[in-house]
Design a protein around this motif. Sequence first.
Motif, PDB file in Angstrom:
ATOM      1  N   PRO A  25      -3.212  46.524  25.324  1.00 50.25           N
ATOM      2  CA  PRO A  25      -2.569  45.164  25.455  1.00 50.25           C
ATOM      3  C   PRO A  25      -2.865  44.120  24.333  1.00 50.25           C
ATOM      4  CG  PRO A  25      -3.234  45.952  27.773  1.00 50.25           C
ATOM      5  CD  PRO A  25      -3.652  47.026  26.724  1.00 50.25           C
ATOM      6  N   ALA A  26      -4.111  44.463  23.949  1.00 50.11           N
ATOM      7  CA  ALA A  26      -4.523  43.339  22.786  1.00 50.11           C
ATOM      8  C   ALA A  26      -3.866  43.690  21.473  1.00 50.11           C
ATOM      9  CB  ALA A  26      -6.038  43.762  22.691  1.00 50.11           C
ATOM     10  N   ALA A  27      -3.028  44.788  21.606  1.00 48.84           N
ATOM     11  CA  ALA A  27      -2.184  45.035  20.248  1.00 48.84           C
ATOM     12  C   ALA A  27      -0.998  44.523  20.377  1.00 48.84           C
ATOM     13  CB  ALA A  27      -2.449  46.579  19.861  1.00 48.84           C
ATOM     14  N   MET A  28      -0.559  44.355  21.518  1.00 48.39           N
ATOM     15  CA  MET A  28       0.869  43.852  21.886  1.00 48.39           C
ATOM     16  C   MET A  28       1.520  42.739  20.806  1.00 48.39           C
ATOM     17  SD  MET A  28       1.912  45.662  24.070  1.00 48.39           S
ATOM     18  CE  MET A  28       3.302  45.028  25.056  1.00 48.39           C
ATOM     19  N   MET A  29       0.722  41.940  20.379  1.00 48.95           N
ATOM     20  CA  MET A  29       1.142  40.631  19.558  1.00 48.95           C
ATOM     21  C   MET A  29       1.248  41.219  18.099  1.00 48.95           C
ATOM     22  SD  MET A  29       1.894  37.561  19.113  1.00 48.95           S
ATOM     23  CE  MET A  29       1.348  36.710  20.369  1.00 48.95           C
ATOM     24  N   ALA A  30       0.428  42.225  17.752  1.00 50.32           N
ATOM     25  CA  ALA A  30       0.775  43.058  16.403  1.00 50.32           C
ATOM     26  C   ALA A  30       1.880  43.703  16.541  1.00 50.32           C
ATOM     27  CB  ALA A  30      -0.487  43.804  15.901  1.00 50.32           C
ATOM     28  N   TRP A  31       2.228  44.386  17.579  1.00 46.28           N
ATOM     29  CA  TRP A  31       3.599  45.121  17.849  1.00 46.28           C
ATOM     30  C   TRP A  31       4.889  44.004  17.703  1.00 46.28           C
ATOM     31  CZ3 TRP A  31       4.659  49.772  16.756  1.00 46.28           C
ATOM     32  CH2 TRP A  31       3.553  50.776  16.552  1.00 46.28           C
TER      33      TRP A  31
END
Length: 140
Positions: free
Chosen positions: A97-103
């Motif tokens: 979930p922490a990487a969602m913004m990067a995706w």
Amino acid sequence: MAQSEGDVMSWHVQRLTGWAEFVEIVNRLNIHEEGDLGWHLRGQADAGWSLEPSLLRILKKASLTDKKAHGIEFSALRRFQSEAHIYLEADPLSSEPAAMMAWWIRMQHHSCPTRLLDWTESPYVAAYFAVEQMEDKDGA
């Protein structure tokens, strides 16, 4: 430019007739100089659009429930993730979930509709996006 009037946001609208007038405004406001006032700008192909991400505009037209809209967004993200390795170099982004913004940022960069709005510090980049897609509309 936005001005707050109580709880209501109002915008100063100025119709430009040409490039020279645009450059004059940029120079007058010192938008392009180091140490400026911290301008963040957005160019939109249609002045009639509100500040909404492309994904929201698409989903509103389809009149979907929130649950269905989230499902479509999730499916688009998963498909992008499953095919990204074909087009991108090895990527350390995970599915956490922490990487969602990067995706979402990566998807936005590759022209996928997302929940993000593009902003720039360059008035010239904003102007490009205001005029590059819809010649028959006034950009903003």
